[in-house]
Write an enzyme that holds these catalytic residues in place. Structure first.
Site, short mmCIF file in Angstrom:
data_model
loop_
_atom_site.label_atom_id
_atom_site.label_comp_id
_atom_site.label_asym_id
_atom_site.label_seq_id
_atom_site.Cartn_x
_atom_site.Cartn_y
_atom_site.Cartn_z
N ILE A 68 29.15 -52.98 27.69
CA ILE A 68 30.40 -52.25 27.60
C ILE A 68 30.88 -52.21 26.15
O ILE A 68 30.44 -52.99 25.31
CB ILE A 68 31.49 -52.87 28.49
CG1 ILE A 68 31.82 -54.32 28.04
CG2 ILE A 68 31.06 -52.85 29.95
CD1 ILE A 68 32.97 -54.95 28.79
N GLY B 24 36.66 -54.19 23.74
CA GLY B 24 38.04 -53.76 23.99
C GLY B 24 38.75 -53.35 22.71
O GLY B 24 39.52 -52.39 22.69
#
Length: 286
Positions: free
Chosen positions: A210, A213
């Protein structure tokens, strides 16, 4: 080793002194997808050396970075299961393109949500100009320790997020991420293998690595800089938000903005899955 509240609250995170070069500012901007249009002069100034070069305001998140210190087994934290929950940044001045900075980090609070419910760890990092001692930025972070509740710590206080905006946004801005963006972004210093190693991502429950953030945070910051500050980094004051879902490199981030006196409310979603990835966003201009 389970969490010991007092030990984690007072965990010694060393100061980090960092020599900043214009190449570092350019790498940060490029790792967020800046200047994909080589004719966009507004974005070229974030990646091209010279007197006109400027640093993206959100670059403060990679300055004086102490590394993945929660991976230290003496913290008692299950590092594989932690999630970056919330992030805020306050700029006290315009970030330099070159110079030397100091990052001073500390844990500011821990909330035990109970057995099987995880814990919240609040931390702060102050970025200082090493030559003058001037405070350049203050970063506040909430880390959700998914595997670490029930150690007997306090149950509060819990930080209240900014309210979600109502109605349709007045401004939307779509910015693409690149398939290799996480691999580029990790060159800023965050080497968590969750963002680069497919096997580690699978163990954490994701089909593939991923995006960091803070890379999502930076892309949304680019949108706010353009839409609310007219592209002027000197007007960028404070940005805070909650991460609600991961972004996969290659997806398009749409930032939805509700202008307010002195700033804006915002959230962000990925278009390909129509999933909100950033919520409870509040922005204050300077």
């Amino acid at each position: 080793m389970p969490i010991t509240y007092e030990r984690l609250l007072n965990f010694p995170i060393p100061d980090v002194r960092q020599r900043l070069r214009w190449q570092d500012a350019a790498l940060y901007a490029l790792s967020l997808g800046c200047a994909q249009d080589p004719m966009d002069e507004a974005e070229l100034r974030f990646v091209t050396e010279g007197a006109a070069m400027r640093a993206l305001p959100t670059m403060a998140v990679v300055l004086g970075y102490p590394g993945f210190w929660l991976r230290d087994p003496t913290t008692g934290v299950d590092a594989l299961r932690l999630v970056h929950g919330e992030q805020a940044i306050t700029l006290h001045g315009t970030l330099p393109v070159e110079g030397e900075v100091i990052g001073r980090s500390r844990v500011t609070g821990i909330v035990d949500r109970g057995e099987g419910k995880g814990a919240l760890l609040y931390s702060e990092r102050v970025i200082l100009d090493a030559a003058t001692g001037e405070k350049l930025a203050t970063l506040e972070q909430t880390t959700f320790l998914r595997g670490d509740g029930g150690f007997g710590g306090p149950s509060g206080p819990v930080k209240k997020p900014a309210p979600e905006p109502e109605g349709a946004p007045a401004i939307t801005l779509d910015l693409p991420t690149r398939p290799e963006m996480a691999l580029l972004y990790r060159l800023n210093g965050d080497h968590n293998p969750l963002h680069s190693d497919p096997a580690v991502a699978a163990k954490a429950g994701f089909p593939r690595p991923i995006l960091h953030g803070l890379a999502t945070f930076g892309v949304v910051g680019r949108a706010l800089l353009r839409a609310v500050c007219g592209g002027d980094p000197a007007r960028f004051g404070r940005m805070e938000c909650r991460f609600s879902a991961p972004v996969f490199p290659g997806e398009t981030i749409r930032t939805e903005i509700w202008p307010q006196p002195g700033g804006a409310a915002f959230r962000a979603r990925v278009l390909e899955r129509d999933v909100v990835v950033v919520g409870n966003g509040a922005f204050r201009a300077r």
